[in-house]
Scaffold this active site. Structure first.
Site, PDB file in Angstrom:
ATOM      1  N   HIS A 104       2.452   3.455  -9.004  1.00 59.17           N
ATOM      2  CA  HIS A 104       2.198   1.914  -9.077  1.00 59.17           C
ATOM      3  C   HIS A 104       3.209   1.165  -9.943  1.00 59.17           C
ATOM      4  O   HIS A 104       3.742   0.174  -9.707  1.00 59.17           O
ATOM      5  CB  HIS A 104       0.866   1.653  -9.920  1.00 59.17           C
ATOM      6  CG  HIS A 104      -0.233   2.185  -9.115  1.00 59.17           C
ATOM      7  ND1 HIS A 104      -0.489   1.857  -8.067  1.00 59.17           N
ATOM      8  CD2 HIS A 104      -1.455   2.894  -9.583  1.00 59.17           C
ATOM      9  CE1 HIS A 104      -1.548   2.176  -7.384  1.00 59.17           C
ATOM     10  NE2 HIS A 104      -2.277   2.954  -8.350  1.00 59.17           N
ATOM     11  N   LEU A 148      10.668 -20.749  -4.138  1.00 55.37           N
ATOM     12  CA  LEU A 148       9.995 -19.533  -3.477  1.00 55.37           C
ATOM     13  C   LEU A 148       8.457 -19.665  -4.068  1.00 55.37           C
ATOM     14  O   LEU A 148       8.444 -19.587  -5.469  1.00 55.37           O
ATOM     15  CB  LEU A 148      10.440 -18.185  -3.650  1.00 55.37           C
ATOM     16  CG  LEU A 148       9.674 -17.179  -2.862  1.00 55.37           C
ATOM     17  CD1 LEU A 148       9.527 -17.271  -1.374  1.00 55.37           C
ATOM     18  CD2 LEU A 148       9.955 -15.796  -3.485  1.00 55.37           C
ATOM     19  N   ASP A 189       0.903  -1.181   0.085  1.00 54.59           N
ATOM     20  CA  ASP A 189       0.077   0.088  -0.020  1.00 54.59           C
ATOM     21  C   ASP A 189       0.823   1.208   0.019  1.00 54.59           C
ATOM     22  O   ASP A 189       2.000   1.218   0.507  1.00 54.59           O
ATOM     23  CB  ASP A 189      -0.875  -0.017   1.180  1.00 54.59           C
ATOM     24  CG  ASP A 189      -2.098   0.875   1.033  1.00 54.59           C
ATOM     25  OD1 ASP A 189      -2.432   1.426  -0.076  1.00 54.59           O
ATOM     26  OD2 ASP A 189      -2.613   1.327   2.171  1.00 54.59           O
TER      27      ASP A 189
HETATM   28  C1  IPE Z   1      -5.609  -2.431  -0.185  1.00 54.12           C
HETATM   29  O1  IPE Z   1      -5.275  -1.292  -0.517  1.00 54.12           O
HETATM   30  C2  IPE Z   1      -5.395  -3.193  -1.526  1.00 54.12           C
HETATM   31  C3  IPE Z   1      -4.077  -3.371  -2.307  1.00 54.12           C
HETATM   32  C4  IPE Z   1      -3.138  -3.004  -1.348  1.00 54.12           C
HETATM   33  C5  IPE Z   1      -3.959  -4.033  -3.328  1.00 54.12           C
HETATM   34  P1  IPE Z   1      -6.093  -0.002  -0.614  1.00 54.12           P
HETATM   35  O2  IPE Z   1      -5.492   1.228  -0.866  1.00 54.12           O
HETATM   36  O3  IPE Z   1      -7.034  -0.467  -1.750  1.00 54.12           O
HETATM   37  O4  IPE Z   1      -7.012  -0.150   0.801  1.00 54.12           O
HETATM   38  P2  IPE Z   1      -7.850   0.947   1.351  1.00 54.12           P
HETATM   39  O5  IPE Z   1      -8.861   1.535   0.343  1.00 54.12           O
HETATM   40  O6  IPE Z   1      -6.950   1.808   1.958  1.00 54.12           O
HETATM   41  O7  IPE Z   1      -8.639   0.485   2.556  1.00 54.12           O
HETATM   42  C1  IPE Z   2      -1.630   0.418  -3.271  1.00 54.83           C
HETATM   43  O1  IPE Z   2      -1.370   1.661  -3.541  1.00 54.83           O
HETATM   44  C2  IPE Z   2      -1.692  -0.568  -4.785  1.00 54.83           C
HETATM   45  C3  IPE Z   2      -3.207  -0.622  -4.674  1.00 54.83           C
HETATM   46  C4  IPE Z   2      -4.092  -0.664  -4.281  1.00 54.83           C
HETATM   47  C5  IPE Z   2      -3.477  -1.191  -6.327  1.00 54.83           C
HETATM   48  P1  IPE Z   2      -2.458   2.589  -3.336  1.00 54.83           P
HETATM   49  O2  IPE Z   2      -2.895   3.026  -4.744  1.00 54.83           O
HETATM   50  O3  IPE Z   2      -3.543   2.271  -2.491  1.00 54.83           O
HETATM   51  O4  IPE Z   2      -1.623   4.119  -2.774  1.00 54.83           O
HETATM   52  P2  IPE Z   2      -2.525   5.108  -1.740  1.00 54.83           P
HETATM   53  O5  IPE Z   2      -2.800   4.093  -0.525  1.00 54.83           O
HETATM   54  O6  IPE Z   2      -3.509   5.540  -2.396  1.00 54.83           O
HETATM   55  O7  IPE Z   2      -1.323   5.988  -1.381  1.00 54.83           O
HETATM   56 MG    MG Z   3      -4.046   2.450  -0.538  1.00 55.20          MG
END
Ligand code: IPE
Ligand code: IPE
Ligand code: MG
Length: 252
Positions: free
Chosen positions: A52, A146, A35
């Site tokens: 990303h 792995l 995240d």
């Molecule tokens: C969880 O992160 C999903 C992934 C890392 C793929 P999100 O960014 O989508 O989750 P919330 O919205 O903060 O709960």
């Molecule tokens: C995690 O990063 C990746 C996915 C959920 C696909 P985010 O896109 O949720 O990044 P933040 O949380 O908005 O910073």
């Molecule tokens: Mg996020």
């Protein structure tokens, strides 16, 4: 590299050095909620998709570190069932990133003995990308250095609904249904539950990740955004894990 390298006890000087600083008790199965890509990008004045993309650059280092540290299974949360609700361009971008990562990394993952798996629902994904994922799984199925489980279009609740449907479809009698059977019907099937679940970016929630399998996992929340999560951050997570006392509801 051959799958038998898993059992190889000879290590390079670098690996020896890495192990020295590691605790004895290392988790078998680590799961990571990757995240913070969006915030990482925002901090730099870049579009979210740049975050990303950056969040794929550290994967190699993390996979290598897992092998070096003795972790056997790594599960990464890459796209949730809720992430479909993001702007169309971001969703499309994330699909393209998965495709590019497979194109770019598959040969090396295979050479390094990584067994690729997928958890989640592939049916909603573009057929061409589905094919790519299935081919990658097929190519690497006999590797055992792995196991890399990629959670893509994954949701813990959707997984439980899917398992219930399969249990009913297969005509199981109520008396046959126990925790072991339900576990077997989860996408993770034969794999052991995660010992350690890491979430980067400082958020303290599961966001629908491995809600069945994580019942007795240890949790570690890293303060850094995912693109900045590196070998040293993973080491810190493992050290924290090694200091926890896992009780599983018992008394010592
Ligand atoms: C969880 O992160 C999903 C992934 C890392 C793929 P999100 O960014 O989508 O989750 P919330 O919205 O903060 O709960
Ligand atoms: C995690 O990063 C990746 C996915 C959920 C696909 P985010 O896109 O949720 O990044 P933040 O949380 O908005 O910073
Ligand atoms: Mg996020």
């Amino acid at each position: 590299m051959q799958a038998t390298d898993l059992m190889d006890t000879t290590t390079s000087e670098n690996e020896e050095e890495g192990r020295e600083q590691l605790p004895e008790r290392v988790p078998t199965h680590v799961a990571i909620i990757m995240d913070g890509n969006g915030r990482w990008a925002k901090q730099r004045g870049l579009p979210r998709l740049a975050g990303h993309r950056a969040g794929t650059e550290n994967l190699r280092e993390i996979l290598r570190a897992c092998v070096e540290f003795g972790i056997r299974i790594l599960t990464i949360y890459a796209f949730s069932t809720e992430n479909w609700g993001r702007p169309e361009a971001e969703v499309k971008g994330l699909m393209n990133i998965l495709k590019d990562v497979i194109d770019r990394e598959l040969a090396e993952l295979h050479a390094e003995g990584v067994q690729l798996r997928h958890i989640g629902d592939l049916s909603r994904i573009d057929p061409e990308l589905q094919r790519k994922v299935l081919d990658a799984i097929e190519l690497t199925k006999n590797n055992n250095r792995l196991i890399l489980n990629v959670a893509f279009n994954y949701g813990g609740r959707a997984e439980i609904v899917h398992a219930i449907r399969e249990i009913v479809r297969n005509g199981h009698k109520p008396e046959e249904i126990d925790e072991a059977l339900v576990s077997h019907y989860m996408y993770t099937g034969d794999l052991p539950d995660p010992d350690l679940i890491v979430r980067t970016s400082g958020e303290l929630r599961l966001s629908n990740f491995l809600i069945w399998q994580g019942a007795y996992a240890e949790y570690y929340f890293a303060p850094v955004y995912w693109p900045d999560f590196n070998k040293e951050e993973l080491r810190k997570a493992i050290i924290h894990y090694s200091q926890r006392e896992r009780r599983f509801g018992l008394v010592k």
